[in-house]
Motif scaffolding. Sequence first.
Motif, PDB file in Angstrom:
ATOM      1  N   GLY A  31     -97.673  57.590  -7.039  1.00 58.99           N
ATOM      2  CA  GLY A  31     -98.764  56.909  -6.373  1.00 58.99           C
ATOM      3  C   GLY A  31    -100.004  57.715  -6.094  1.00 58.99           C
ATOM      4  N   LYS A  78     -99.677  51.338  -3.641  1.00 57.78           N
ATOM      5  CA  LYS A  78     -98.824  51.357  -2.455  1.00 57.78           C
ATOM      6  C   LYS A  78     -99.504  50.695  -1.267  1.00 57.78           C
ATOM      7  CE  LYS A  78     -96.357  55.551  -3.722  1.00 57.78           C
ATOM      8  NZ  LYS A  78     -95.910  56.890  -3.314  1.00 57.78           N
ATOM      9  N   ASP A 111     -90.011  51.472  -1.856  1.00 52.36           N
ATOM     10  CA  ASP A 111     -90.873  52.637  -1.600  1.00 52.36           C
ATOM     11  C   ASP A 111     -90.325  53.936  -2.181  1.00 52.36           C
ATOM     12  OD1 ASP A 111     -88.837  52.838   0.274  1.00 52.36           O
ATOM     13  OD2 ASP A 111     -90.147  53.532   1.873  1.00 52.36           O
ATOM     14  N   GLN A 162     -93.959  48.976  -3.486  1.00 49.98           N
ATOM     15  CA  GLN A 162     -95.092  49.422  -4.282  1.00 49.98           C
ATOM     16  C   GLN A 162     -95.105  48.615  -5.574  1.00 49.98           C
ATOM     17  OE1 GLN A 162     -94.572  53.606  -5.015  1.00 49.98           O
ATOM     18  NE2 GLN A 162     -92.455  53.369  -5.599  1.00 49.98           N
TER      19      GLN A 162
END
Length: 191
Positions: A31, A78, A111, A162
Amino acid sequence: MKSWHRYTIAILGGLAVGLGAAWALTNGGLGDGAIRNGPWTTSLGYGTKATDPLTRAMVARSGLLALPARETIYWMAKTDASGAPLDGNCRYSLSGTPLDARWWSVTVYNDTGYLVDNPAGVWSVNGANVALDAKGAWRVVISPDKPADAAWLPGIKGEPFQLTLRMYNPGAAFRADPKKAALPKIVKAGC
């Protein structure tokens, strides 16, 4: 204490600290790429030998079998458009126009970078299965509850998530300036 005990403890301690630091640095997916476009980030180095060692380790940890950018570009998000973390308790509108790529998909991950466990067995949408409206735009709802009137990606209550956008064979115009490309918008509609 004998000196070899001290050396052994120092070596084991150093290995533990080093491995722990490497694990922490490479945790949580990809991310934080070098290129930002709204909430989306990417690196054009995924899948190439020229990528720095830390990015290569993150790619390996995330399980991404990365292709070079001329073949596929991987965007990660995210947060939503306002910068708030994506929350499985909330409802989001993911919308855009057809992307400058031969084929694209958006997938929901938890996540830690794994597919979200959901009873519907739905993890992604793609350019072939989202309908365009009269203005040539598409829209997908991300929420724990399936909407009656829209394409849907399930979120799981109580879990952050995400998104990964994969663009296969991106067009030359897109590759020329990915920071300015029209990517899907992620807007929170409520919780």
